[in-house]
Design an enzyme around this catalytic site. Structure first.
Site, PDB file in Angstrom:
ATOM      1  N   ASP A 276       0.860  -1.179   0.000  1.00  0.00           N
ATOM      2  CA  ASP A 276       0.000   0.000   0.000  1.00  0.00           C
ATOM      3  C   ASP A 276       0.900   1.233   0.000  1.00  0.00           C
ATOM      4  O   ASP A 276       2.124   1.103  -0.054  1.00  0.00           O
ATOM      5  CB  ASP A 276      -0.915  -0.001   1.242  1.00  0.00           C
ATOM      6  CG  ASP A 276      -0.123   0.160   2.540  1.00  0.00           C
ATOM      7  OD1 ASP A 276       1.126   0.223   2.494  1.00  0.00           O
ATOM      8  OD2 ASP A 276      -0.749   0.222   3.601  1.00  0.00           O
ATOM      9  N   ASP A 278       1.521   4.722   2.321  1.00  0.00           N
ATOM     10  CA  ASP A 278       1.160   5.332   3.598  1.00  0.00           C
ATOM     11  C   ASP A 278       1.543   6.804   3.621  1.00  0.00           C
ATOM     12  O   ASP A 278       2.664   7.159   3.265  1.00  0.00           O
ATOM     13  CB  ASP A 278       1.903   4.618   4.740  1.00  0.00           C
ATOM     14  CG  ASP A 278       1.689   3.113   4.705  1.00  0.00           C
ATOM     15  OD1 ASP A 278       0.597   2.675   5.063  1.00  0.00           O
ATOM     16  OD2 ASP A 278       2.623   2.385   4.277  1.00  0.00           O
ATOM     17  N   ASP A 368      -3.220   4.520   2.813  1.00  0.00           N
ATOM     18  CA  ASP A 368      -3.563   4.876   4.198  1.00  0.00           C
ATOM     19  C   ASP A 368      -3.111   6.298   4.476  1.00  0.00           C
ATOM     20  O   ASP A 368      -1.991   6.673   4.123  1.00  0.00           O
ATOM     21  CB  ASP A 368      -2.829   3.958   5.200  1.00  0.00           C
ATOM     22  CG  ASP A 368      -3.366   2.534   5.172  1.00  0.00           C
ATOM     23  OD1 ASP A 368      -4.436   2.308   4.580  1.00  0.00           O
ATOM     24  OD2 ASP A 368      -2.702   1.655   5.752  1.00  0.00           O
TER      25      ASP A 368
END
Ligand code: UTP
Ligand code: MN
Length: 444
Positions: A276, A278, A368
């Site tokens: 992902d 961040d 995120d």
């Protein structure tokens, strides 16, 4: 072959003879002439339990206690001499006929689903001369059976699993069983270990099973997880992370000229790929960080690139710290997003499966964003930069060596009974009496 995973769920344990942990959950005893005993020393209790369970699921008898009923003793990484000394102290009458075997025999047998033929390399030889009369049939070099696997452990597919055990072979077998399935289910965004376990116990085997089973009700997070499963289980490249950074940065500046956006996580540590991306978002305007985050998400929605958002409002209250909960999860506002990233936004286009082009000009990416208040910025940045292992070690060091509690919110000095302030990560390292480490050096 009978898999543990195919067994009916929740059956009561069968009655078992004293000291014997036979196969459970209705698995028949397939090899009544073989009674295994796993030596706990070196193997460790957890792993021993784990291997015993595996063997039982495959129809083997495994004894918890070493007695004369045991026919095969299996040991891992023990010195032959030490092991045999211990065995002799057990005063077993059947010692002369007992098979004392290296874990290699066990793993071969698990793979085959039956006790494999004993070969010389499987035996752990008693090297004391006085014991030579006790030795069963073939005795050869003890070196082969001591050749354990650690040098082969470079296969990346198995690195996660390897944390819970040493033997590469055993993990391979487990991959085919329960582990493989749980890993598959939890690969879906929104499916945690509990749900995965539930699906697994309910007999679901594939992602399609989960989608088609009328008993399974997916929440909106899991629905998004399934919808974008292919995309978000594919690695995110550095170029993609930077492109997203640019998009978020523009969006944040569009809301407030004071907005601060920093790339954290693995990419800040210099990794080329991640699961992902961040980000840390903050603002010097006190108390405005959560509003800023909500506005940012809104801006992404209006741009049409927000595919999913799971927002967690802040539960941070400085007055409750330090609580019992100096912990991994922080209390700051954060959003777990799935964003749409276009080919044209990324140098070289977005990542695609090898040789495949499905006609789409975009991919979905997990992002995120955490939004701490500015005076907590350094702690959050340090925490979210990772790696997880590095953070664990740092926290343990603070606790054990400095009597300080460190987490994403702050640093509490137990001796002085006060929070230590930090504007930058460097300040935190200094409080801990550590030399500053660049993010690139935190890839523990
Ligand atoms: P990640 O899971 O994203 O790991 O968490 P990573 O190092 O970036 O690796 P990949 O490439 O994405 O897999 C990044 C850091 O953020 C912390 C984690 O502990 C980790 O160190 N984190 C994450 C938190 O502190 N709180 C959270 O709620 C989530
Ligand atoms: Mn990450």
């Amino acid at each position: 072959m009978l898999h543990a995973t195919m067994l009916p769920p929740m059956r009561k344990r069968q009655r078992r003879t004293e000291g014997t942990e036979g196969p459970r959950y209705g698995v028949e005893v397939k090899f009544p002439d073989v009674r295994l005993y796993l030596v706990e020393k070196k193997m460790g209790a957890t792993r021993r339990g784990f291997l015993a369970q595996l063997a039982r699921a495959k129809g083997f008898l495994v004894e918890d206690v070493l007695s004369e009923r045991v026919t095969h003793v299996v040991s891992e990484q023990n010195q032959a001499q030490e092991l045999w000394q211990w065995l002799r102290r057990q005063a077993l009458n059947n010692l002369p006929t007992l098979h004392v075997l290296d874990i290699g025999w066990f793993t071969d047998s698990m793979r085959e689903g039956r006790p494999v033929t004993l070969e010389a390399r499987h035996h752990i030889q008693d090297i004391l001369p006085e014991a030579s009369t006790h030795l069963p049939v073939v005795v050869l070099s003890r070196y082969a059976c001591q050749r354990r696997t650690s040098t082969e452990n470079h296969n990346e597919i198995f690195t996660e699993i390897l944390q819970c055990g040493r033997s590469f072979e055993v993990e391979k077998i487990l991959c085919n069983d329960r582990y493989q399935r749980l890993k598959l289910f939890t690969s879906v965004f929104g499916v945690g270990p509990k749900t995965a376990e539930k699906w697994h116990r309910g007999g679901l085997r594939t992602l399609n099973d989960a989608l088609e089973d009328p008993g399974v009700e997916l929440n909106s997070m899991q629905k998004a997880g399934f919808r974008h499963h292919g995309d978000i289980s594919r690695a995110v490249s550095r170029a993609e992370a930077l492109a997203l950074g640019e998009i978020l940065h523009q969006a944040a500046l569009g809301i407030s000229a004071h907005a601060v956006l920093v790339l954290t996580g693995g990419f800040r540590r210099g990794k080329e790929f991640g699961h992902d991306v961040d980000f840390l978002l903050s603002t010097p305007e006190q108390g405005k960080e959560e509003t800023l985050l909500l506005s940012l998400v809104d801006s992404l929605r209006r741009q049409g690139i927000l595919l999913y958002c799971d927002h967690h409002p802040s539960t941070f209250d400085i007055n409750n710290l330090p609580g019992v909960s100096f912990e991994a999860m922080d209390h700051f506002a954060k959003s777990f997003l799935i964003l749409r990233l276009e080919d044209r936004q990324v140098e070289g286009g977005v990542q695609r499966p090898e040789g495949q082009h499905d006609g789409r000009s975009w991919r979905a990416v997990r992002v995120d964003v955490v939004a701490p208040p500015m005076e907590r910025y350094a702690f959050t940045l340090l925490g979210w930069t990772g790696s997880r292992q590095f953070e664990r070690d740092l926290r343990r060091f603070a606790r054990k060596e400095k009597r300080m509690l460190l987490d994403n919110h702050g640093l509490w000095d137990k001796t002085k009974k006060e929070f230590l302030p930090a504007e930058r990560e460097e300040d935190i390292f200094a409080h801990l009496g550590l030399e500053y480490l660049e993010p690139q050096l935190r890839n523990a």
